[in-house]
Design a protein around this motif. Structure first.
Motif, short mmCIF file in Angstrom:
data_model
loop_
_atom_site.label_atom_id
_atom_site.label_comp_id
_atom_site.label_asym_id
_atom_site.label_seq_id
_atom_site.Cartn_x
_atom_site.Cartn_y
_atom_site.Cartn_z
N UNK A 1 -6.00 -18.36 10.00
CA UNK A 1 -5.28 -17.26 9.02
C UNK A 1 -4.97 -17.50 7.66
N UNK A 2 -5.50 -17.45 6.70
CA UNK A 2 -5.27 -18.04 5.50
C UNK A 2 -4.27 -17.25 4.53
N UNK A 3 -3.62 -17.64 4.97
CA UNK A 3 -2.77 -15.37 3.73
C UNK A 3 -1.74 -16.55 2.94
N UNK A 4 -2.80 -17.18 1.70
CA UNK A 4 -2.25 -16.65 0.23
C UNK A 4 -3.60 -16.86 -0.30
N UNK A 5 -3.65 -17.46 -1.60
CA UNK A 5 -4.72 -17.68 -2.28
C UNK A 5 -4.60 -15.79 -2.96
N UNK A 6 -6.55 -15.14 -2.36
CA UNK A 6 -6.82 -14.16 -3.43
C UNK A 6 -7.81 -14.10 -2.60
N UNK A 7 -8.72 -12.94 -2.95
CA UNK A 7 -8.79 -12.02 -2.20
C UNK A 7 -9.57 -9.89 -2.85
N UNK A 8 -10.41 -10.12 -1.77
CA UNK A 8 -10.95 -8.45 -2.06
C UNK A 8 -10.08 -7.56 -1.05
N UNK A 9 -9.20 -6.50 -1.59
CA UNK A 9 -8.29 -5.43 -0.62
C UNK A 9 -9.29 -4.27 -0.98
N UNK A 10 -8.61 -2.93 -0.44
CA UNK A 10 -8.93 -1.92 0.29
C UNK A 10 -8.19 -1.13 0.56
N UNK A 11 -8.06 -0.38 -0.11
CA UNK A 11 -6.43 1.05 -0.76
C UNK A 11 -6.71 1.72 0.51
N UNK A 12 -6.41 2.27 1.77
CA UNK A 12 -7.45 4.13 2.09
C UNK A 12 -5.97 4.53 1.79
N UNK A 13 -6.13 5.61 1.28
CA UNK A 13 -5.05 6.45 1.99
C UNK A 13 -5.74 7.75 1.03
N UNK A 14 -4.78 9.05 1.23
CA UNK A 14 -4.92 10.13 1.15
C UNK A 14 -6.63 10.57 1.49
N UNK A 15 -6.78 9.89 2.53
CA UNK A 15 -8.77 10.46 2.50
C UNK A 15 -9.27 9.34 1.33
N UNK A 16 -8.89 8.85 1.00
CA UNK A 16 -9.95 8.26 0.03
C UNK A 16 -10.07 6.23 -0.26
N UNK B 1 -1.78 -14.18 -3.06
CA UNK B 1 -0.22 -15.02 -2.88
C UNK B 1 -0.12 -15.89 -3.74
N UNK B 2 0.84 -16.05 -4.36
CA UNK B 2 0.71 -17.71 -4.84
C UNK B 2 0.59 -18.49 -3.81
N UNK B 3 1.39 -18.32 -2.87
CA UNK B 3 1.55 -19.25 -1.59
C UNK B 3 2.41 -18.81 0.03
N UNK B 4 2.38 -18.98 0.93
CA UNK B 4 2.57 -18.37 2.29
C UNK B 4 3.87 -17.53 1.72
N UNK B 5 5.02 -17.74 1.23
CA UNK B 5 5.71 -17.58 1.32
C UNK B 5 6.23 -16.64 0.18
N UNK B 6 5.30 -16.65 -0.69
CA UNK B 6 4.94 -15.29 -2.07
C UNK B 6 4.65 -14.01 -1.36
N UNK B 7 4.98 -13.00 -1.71
CA UNK B 7 4.76 -11.45 -1.84
C UNK B 7 3.34 -11.47 -2.51
N UNK B 8 2.99 -9.98 -1.87
CA UNK B 8 1.69 -10.02 -1.96
C UNK B 8 1.15 -9.22 -3.33
N UNK B 9 0.32 -9.05 -4.51
CA UNK B 9 0.26 -8.47 -5.57
C UNK B 9 -1.48 -8.22 -5.29
N UNK B 10 -0.87 -7.13 -5.70
CA UNK B 10 -2.45 -6.77 -5.97
C UNK B 10 -3.10 -5.96 -7.12
N UNK B 11 -4.37 -5.33 -7.40
CA UNK B 11 -4.72 -5.00 -9.18
C UNK B 11 -5.86 -5.11 -8.60
N UNK B 12 -6.82 -3.39 -9.59
CA UNK B 12 -7.28 -4.04 -10.05
C UNK B 12 -7.79 -4.21 -11.53
#
Length: 336
Positions: free
Chosen positions: A274-289, A297-308
């Motif tokens: 799994x290439x856990x760096x770069x970018x891709x689609x995110x889906x946040x399931x919370x509260x039944x929605x 993620x800028x690289x493997x060591x970087x924290x995850x960022x999320x945007x709409x």
């Protein structure tokens, strides 16, 4: 360097009164609440780094052990899995043969025992490195060991303090670990790690669309099913022991690229990475929605960022299960 900055921030917080800063407004004119864990060092010490939840009482979120990530088998042969109910966060990743394996994160509490412990993969570098965590594993292929060492991740295999074989299980699904014993043997006493996710509150989330169930398909042989019950998400096909299940406040699905790790397992199956760096689609399931966005993620060591499209996207504080679903071969479906 991170620990120095945290200590310096704590000293400054004791002598200065800091003005609070408003967060990005995800949509509309209402001011978004300041996400947990993004303020000064005193705020950080009052919330857990893997959940964003408040620490109870006057306790500090700075433990005497690092984040501990246990690789746990996720097939029927592993049943019953032990220790999931005490985890702060879980990441599910694809491994060879179309199966999945769990990277189970512990920090706020350590269970008496966890397992069955299985081998690590190169995919784990991008999963574990942002938490400054250590891995608990049964071992790995030599090429994986070299890569994990090269990434500066410490790991503990069979024979380490706390590891044992459960005589009531069949090998290789019988290696377990007593995490408190292992934690007591680790000399380093690190400062509180940075937040693993961009935490916020339920009110920070855009409205999204109704979704009270979801199915994350990794391969023809593995789909993980979730249903929203009583305000939380329950894994309908878990292998966890009764009463020791992981109940998620949020299921975060990230569509990821998957490549070839460059070797095969003993059965001849190619090992995916799994290439856990770069970018891709995110889906946040919370509260039944469901709220859709993008991860990066800028690289493997970087924290995850999320945007709409409207701006920054946060994950409501709580227990989160992350599904790293292959962007090409996998799929995600949900029901209303």
């Amino acid at each position: 360097m991170r620990r120095f900055r945290l200590s310096l921030a704590a000293a400054l917080a004791a002598s200065l009164v800091l003005a609070s800063c408003g967060g990005d407004d995800p949509e509309g004119d209402e001011e978004a609440a300041e996400p947990k864990g993004t303020g000064d060092a005193q705020v950080l010490a009052s919330t857990w780094p893997l959940t964003g939840l408040d620490v109870t009482g006057d306790a500090s979120a700075e433990k005497k052990h690092p984040v501990m990530v246990v690789k746990i088998d996720n097939t029927a042969s592993a049943a019953p899995q032990v220790g999931l109910g005490s985890a702060d966060l879980v990441v599910e990743e694809l491994v060879e043969g179309g199966s999945t394996r769990l990277a189970v994160f512990y920090y706020s509490q350590l269970p008496p025992s966890a397992g069955p412990v299985r081998s690590m993969r190169a995919s784990d570098i991008g999963i574990v490195k942002p938490a400054d965590g250590v891995m608990v594993t049964s071992g790995a292929a030599p090429v994986t060991i070299n890569r994990v060492k090269g990434a500066g991740i410490e790991f503990f295999g069979e024979g380490s303090p706390g590891s044992y074989r459960d005589s009531g299980r069949s090998a290789p699904y019988n290696l377990m670990v007593r995490l408190k014993e292992l934690a007591g043997s680790i000399a380093e006493k690190p400062a509180r790690p940075d937040d693993y996710l961009p935490f916020g509150t339920s009110k920070d989330l855009p409205k999204g669309q109704k979704a009270t169930s979801l199915a994350a398909t990794f391969s023809a042989g593995r789909t993980t099913n979730w249903s929203f019950q009583g305000g939380q998400y329950r894994n309908d096909n878990t292998y966890a022991a009764d009463g020791d299940e992981f109940t998620a406040d949020t299921v975060l699905v990230l569509r990821v690229q998957v490549g070839d790790a460059g070797y095969r397992d003993p059965a001849g199956n190619p090992v995916p990475e799994t290439k856990f760096e770069g970018d891709g689609q995110a889906m946040v399931f919370h509260g039944g929605r469901l709220v859709r966005g993008q991860w990066s993620k800028a690289d493997l060591a970087s924290p995850l960022k999320l945007r709409t499209k409207a701006g920054k996207l946060t994950v409501p504080a709580g227990n989160t299960w992350i599904e790293l679903v292959p962007a090409k071969e996998g799929k995600v479906t949900f029901g209303k």
